[in-house]
Design an enzyme around this catalytic site. Structure first.
Site: not given
Lengths: 313, 549
Positions: B14, B61, B64, B68, B461, B484, B528, B531
């Protein structure tokens, strides 16, 4: 065995009968507002395309949610779209090649299909500081868009960011993000939503493959078959609105009864989309069915115009 | 000075990531990781209604998705001092578990597999032998020579069409691909199966969240899906969970072990040193005691010493990132501005990424499935430890092989197995609770004039923290430090590399023009980048105490 027979055989191996498939085609035809006589033709598009039309998919300032939404498509499943229906020449999220091999792939596709490919754009384009807030392979999103998009037969923006700027363009818009059409000063077909229902992209592409042209659109470039009516006008809770039966607190008796969410801040009356009819994830549900007000996610500037979300409009 | 190579774009992730490495004597001797996009969602949040934050941050994202949103409502619940009802906790956990199942499946098959699986070699496979192989390793309910022949025929037709689409111009035939044709064909077939399955698995989010990606039933104070808590919806949720879990156990895990058995040398490549996990899935109101995936930090690979995480020890450094200069600061003390210019990429000495460099007690830490599994293993977790031991035994590799690219990829599958089982238990717990007459899904609250809150979460992640500061009922400051950013950050002021930069060192590169091996390690972190790129609000530089929870 011809391709069509092979296709039906594959479907049947999957436990999908011809009847199921035709039912889906009927749904899609209805969604697109075509007459019933088009049903077999829609099936034809999926079963045996004469040649797979090339697609270049560009990812700009996005969250990949629109790609993920596309991967949720069923009838056709994503593998059928990729292997049998379209020729996805470039798509960073799924392609095997990386680095300079990926860049070469984009250039090769452009050389080969210039003027003939469908471009799908995902994400907004940052324009401040020469577009410096977003780069791929050292080139800004803006440069890439300026190179690729004018060469496309048609450009379809998927998702509110590509259509109108979306979340990165919300105030104060630190990167000067814009929708693709605005950044390039051109008209695009817009399939907004955060993310949109993949049915609306499939419907648009089927329309193109079937009739050789893009579907009829409104003044914002949105296909009328999907964005011609408001959420409110198609909402199964509409009768509660008429009867003035409102939810006034989450978790209340009224919420359990599925009353109208207007007073909780539902943006259904201002939002043009087909969520109540098409529903998401193979017709499983949509936000209002999950008891949450519509946030107007397919409307331009909804992050500024529709907020605060939980206040009555 | 060795040869420099740049891989940009890194595909099958991503976001927009650029990796640069230096190669000497056929191995990577140095590496630089660079995030190439900036949107600035935290700046956008300032001054808005805190109840809206989860909608904004969820758009960090779409891969993901959900994570969040849950982190945000937890942080705002904390700031508003709301205690959510039991049903809301269960449903939030169920949606979170569903995200793990979906995310990890898609990662293994669609983002990572082509680093190990040669699609072109699959065309040479004998379908009969493939069927025998599949029967011997996996319990997949689709198989047999006829099936594998039809998959192979599909691939052949596709290749013969000359329109190779996403499979064009890749590294097929590379000497680092080790699987026999039959294993490649089996994996390709399962790639397609998994692509269809994930579309069904995503319905788990739609059932109680209205849609996926970006489900929409979380709110500060609980969840809104009260009217959906009917027997048929719960049964459907359980059915889809079981269907997915059957695939995880009968196909994903066996495939992972089968593929790993050909790549055991990757058990010695791509390792890092320090591991951080916030843990997740609170099974009661008590955190961190009741977290199903435990919280802990492991320094210098010492599995015998798992310490409790103290979030006050987290800092972010911007020395090598495209922000105005400043000293390393705790997220609550942030004072950062993105450079208001077209940033220059200067990896050798200057700034080279939109990611900041988070550090724990000054050290870079790997987060994600491997960190979580190591913490659980170190603590003797009842479900995870046996799964790890079994996998190590099956592959006849020592526990030290976990510190690697292979270990990271295996850990992702192992935790999926554990979570898929637990998810069914949580669903039944919801059923029992509703049966007992408790149908509460939401706790009403008054918005306080001011308050601060934190949500520490562990998501597919890795470790994810959201911090919110409310003043005059509006967001005064909102920050998040995401997985990430931990894994793929640039160097810091002390010139310490990030986990991915460290992990790449020592990687053998057979052909610098085709750096397949780099993709293996980078993808094992499941990057990702959308993010990871964020900015702390430039106008709040106060210092205040953090509630350590």
């Amino acid at each position: 065995m011809d391709k069509k027979e092979q296709f039906y055989q594959r479907l049947e191996q999957r436990g999908v009968s011809r009847r199921d498939f035709m039912r889906y085609c009927t749904f899609l035809t209805a969604t697109m507002g075509l007459s019933a006589s088009f049903v077999p033709k829609v099936a034809e598009v999926f079963a045996a395309p004469k040649q797979r039309p090339p697609v270049i998919w560009l990812n700009f300032g996005e969250c990949t949610g629109c790609t993920e939404a596309m991967l949720r498509t069923v009838y056709p499943y994503a593998d059928e779209l990729v292997l049998e229906i379209l020729s996805v020449e470039y798509h960073e999220t799924i392609m095997a090649a990386a680095g300079h091999q990926a860049e070469e792939q984009l250039q090769a596709a452009l050389e080969k299909h210039s003027g003939k490919f469908i471009c799908v754009a995902e994400g907004a384009i940052p324009t401040k500081y020469n577009g410096g807030y977003g780069r791929i392979g050292g080139r800004t999103f803006l440069e890439i868009a300026q190179e690729v998009i004018p060469q496309a037969a048609a450009t379809i923006c998927i998702g509110t960011c590509a259509c109108f700027g979306g979340v990165p363009a919300a105030k104060p818009n630190p990167g000067g993000y814009m929708g693709v059409g605005q950044a390039l000063k051109m008209k695009t077909i817009n399939i907004p939503g955060c993310p949109p229902n993949p049915v609306n992209l499939v419907g648009t592409i089927v329309n193109y493959l079937l009739l050789g042209k893009l579907p009829a659109v409104d003044d914002m470039g949105r296909p009328l078959f999907a964005y011609g009516k408001t959420i409110h006008d198609q909402c199964p809770r509409r009768s509660h609105f008429e009867n003035e039966e409102f939810v006034e607190e989450f978790g209340s008796k009224e919420a359990a009864l599925g009353y109208c969410l207007y007073k909780m801040g539902c943006r259904g009356p201002e939002t043009y989309n087909n969520c109540p009819v098409a529903k998401f994830n193979d017709g499983t549900s949509w936000p209002v069915e999950a008891g949450h007000p519509c946030i107007g996610c397919s409307e331009p500037d909804f992050w500024d115009k529709m907020t605060p979300f939980y206040e009555e409009f | 000075m060795g040869k420099r190579i740049i891989v940009d774009p890194i595909t099958r992730i991503e976001g927009h990531l650029r990796i640069e490495v230096e190669i000497e004597g056929g191995h990577v001797v140095d590496a630089w990781s660079s995030g190439q996009m900036f949107r600035g969602i935290e700046m956008i949040l300032k001054g808005r209604d805190p109840r809206d934050a989860h909608h904004f941050v969820q758009r960090s994202c779409g891969v993901c998705t959900y994570v969040h949103a849950i982190a945000s409502v937890r942080a705002v619940d904390d700031a508003f001092n709301v205690k959510i009802p039991k049903n809301a906790r269960l449903i939030r956990n169920m949606l979170h578990g569903a995200q793990y199942l979906h995310d990890h499946l898609v990662h293994f098959y669609h983002l990572h597999a082509l680093d190990w699986v040669d699609v072109v070699s699959a065309l040479q496979a004998d379908p009969q032998k493939t069927a025998a192989l599949a029967d011997s390793v996996s319990g997949a309910d689709v198989g047999g020579a006829v099936y594998f022949k039809s998959v192979q025929q599909r691939l052949k037709t596709f290749v013969e069409s000359g329109q190779l689409g996403p499979f064009a111009n890749a590294y097929w035939g590379h000497s680092a691909y080790k699987l026999p044709p039959e294993a490649n064909l089996m994996a390709c077939a399962h790639y397609i199966e998994a692509l269809r399955l994930q579309a069904r698995t995503a319905r788990l989010h739609a059932i109680f969240g209205g849609k996926n990606p970006h489900p929409q039933s979380l709110v500060v104070g609980g969840v809104t899906c009260q009217a959906s808590l009917t027997a048929d919806h719960i049964a459907e949720f359980l059915y889809v969970t079981k269907e997915t879990q059957a695939f995880v156990k009968n196909v994903y895990l066996p495939d992972l072990l089968a593929v790993a058995s050909f790549y055991k040398d990757w058990g010695g490549i791509g390792g890092t040193r320090n591991f951080l996990a916030y843990g997740d899935f609170p099974l009661t109101e008590k955190e961190p005691e009741s977290l199903y995936l435990p919280r802990g930090v492991i320094m210098k690979r010492d599995l015998g010493k798992v310490d409790m995480v103290d979030q006050a020890k987290i800092t972010e450094d911007v020395t090598r990132s495209w922000y105005e200069p400043g000293s390393p600061k705790h997220p609550y003390e942030g004072e950062t501005k993105p450079l208001a210019e077209d940033p220059k990429y200067e990896p050798s000495k200057g700034k080279y990424s939109w990611l900041k460099a988070p550090r724990y007690d000054g050290a870079s830490c790997e987060v994600g499935p491997l960190a979580r599994v190591l913490v659980a293993y170190g603590k003797g977790h009842k479900d995870i430890k046996p799964l790890v031991d079994k996998a190590l035994t099956q592959l006849s590799i020592p526990a030290t092989a976990l510190f690697s690219t292979l270990g990271r990829t295996a850990a992702r599958c192992i935790e999926t197995v554990a979570i898929g089982d637990a998810l069914q238990e949580w669903t039944m717990e919801l059923v029992e609770n509703i049966k007992s007459g408790d149908t509460k899904t939401y706790e009403p609250y008054e918005i306080p004039e001011s308050g601060r809150g934190v949500g520490l979460n562990d998501v597919p992640r890795g470790a994810l923290g959201h911090w919110v500061d409310v003043k005059d009922k509006k967001i005064h400051n909102y920050q998040y430090v995401v997985p990430s950013t931990w894994n793929l950050s640039p160097r810091d002021g002390k010139n310490q590399r990030s986990p991915v930069e460290e992990a790449l060192i020592g990687t053998p590169i057979a052909d610098p023009k085709k750096p397949l091996e780099i993709l293996r390690t980078v993808h094992s972190f499941d990057p990702c980048i959308a993010c990871a790129v964020h900015v702390i609000d430039p106008h709040s530089n106060e210092v205040y105490k953090v509630n350590v929870i």
